[in-house]
Design a protein around this motif. Sequence first.
Motif, PDB file in Angstrom:
ATOM      1  N   VAL A   2     -55.351  26.916  23.250  1.00 33.97           N
ATOM      2  CA  VAL A   2     -56.236  26.592  24.364  1.00 33.97           C
ATOM      3  C   VAL A   2     -57.492  25.939  23.810  1.00 33.97           C
ATOM      4  O   VAL A   2     -58.074  26.404  22.839  1.00 33.97           O
ATOM      5  N   LEU A   4     -61.419  24.754  24.443  1.00 31.37           N
ATOM      6  CA  LEU A   4     -62.588  25.095  25.247  1.00 31.37           C
ATOM      7  C   LEU A   4     -63.592  23.964  25.163  1.00 31.37           C
ATOM      8  O   LEU A   4     -63.893  23.462  24.085  1.00 31.37           O
ATOM      9  N   GLY A  60     -59.106  25.677  35.793  1.00 31.61           N
ATOM     10  CA  GLY A  60     -59.781  26.115  34.579  1.00 31.61           C
ATOM     11  C   GLY A  60     -61.219  25.682  34.452  1.00 31.61           C
ATOM     12  O   GLY A  60     -61.786  25.736  33.367  1.00 31.61           O
ATOM     13  N   MET A  79     -61.465  24.321  30.936  1.00 36.50           N
ATOM     14  CA  MET A  79     -60.329  24.557  30.044  1.00 36.50           C
ATOM     15  C   MET A  79     -59.199  23.622  30.441  1.00 36.50           C
ATOM     16  O   MET A  79     -59.103  23.217  31.593  1.00 36.50           O
ATOM     17  N   TRP A  83     -57.324  29.231  33.453  1.00 33.28           N
ATOM     18  CA  TRP A  83     -58.176  30.251  32.855  1.00 33.28           C
ATOM     19  C   TRP A  83     -58.727  31.103  33.972  1.00 33.28           C
ATOM     20  O   TRP A  83     -59.338  30.594  34.912  1.00 33.28           O
ATOM     21  N   PRO A  85     -61.141  34.024  33.937  1.00 35.83           N
ATOM     22  CA  PRO A  85     -62.001  34.953  33.218  1.00 35.83           C
ATOM     23  C   PRO A  85     -62.369  36.164  34.070  1.00 35.83           C
ATOM     24  O   PRO A  85     -62.507  36.061  35.290  1.00 35.83           O
TER      25      PRO A  85
END
Length: 110
Positions: A2, A4, A60, A79, A83, A85
């Motif tokens: 992944v 970022l 994301g 992302m 994602w 979070p």
Amino acid sequence: MVSLSIVWSVYPDDDPNRPAEPDENAMPGQAPTTAAGLDTVELVVDGESFVVTRRAGSSGTYDFDWTSHPASYGFTIGMNAKWTPDRAELTEEIRNFLAAIDPETGYLPD
């Protein structure tokens, strides 16, 4: 793997991606309905208030609006994968952002 990508930005008042300002007329215990797909979260981190929203149409990308800052200021994290979070991850991202703020100016260094 992944990837970022963090982008720090100031949101102009007319930016359609700018998260909404907190509602001063909101009543405690009565949360307003959120627009579909935005997943709004309000967080207070180290005494600073943020509104975090997932950008519509992007699974994301999250916009972090620093609502206790005197100017329209915040940052975006994107992302290349879905994602989702949790509050702890969002809090960590905010702490990383605040750690980069120049205490003299209240902004990121140039």
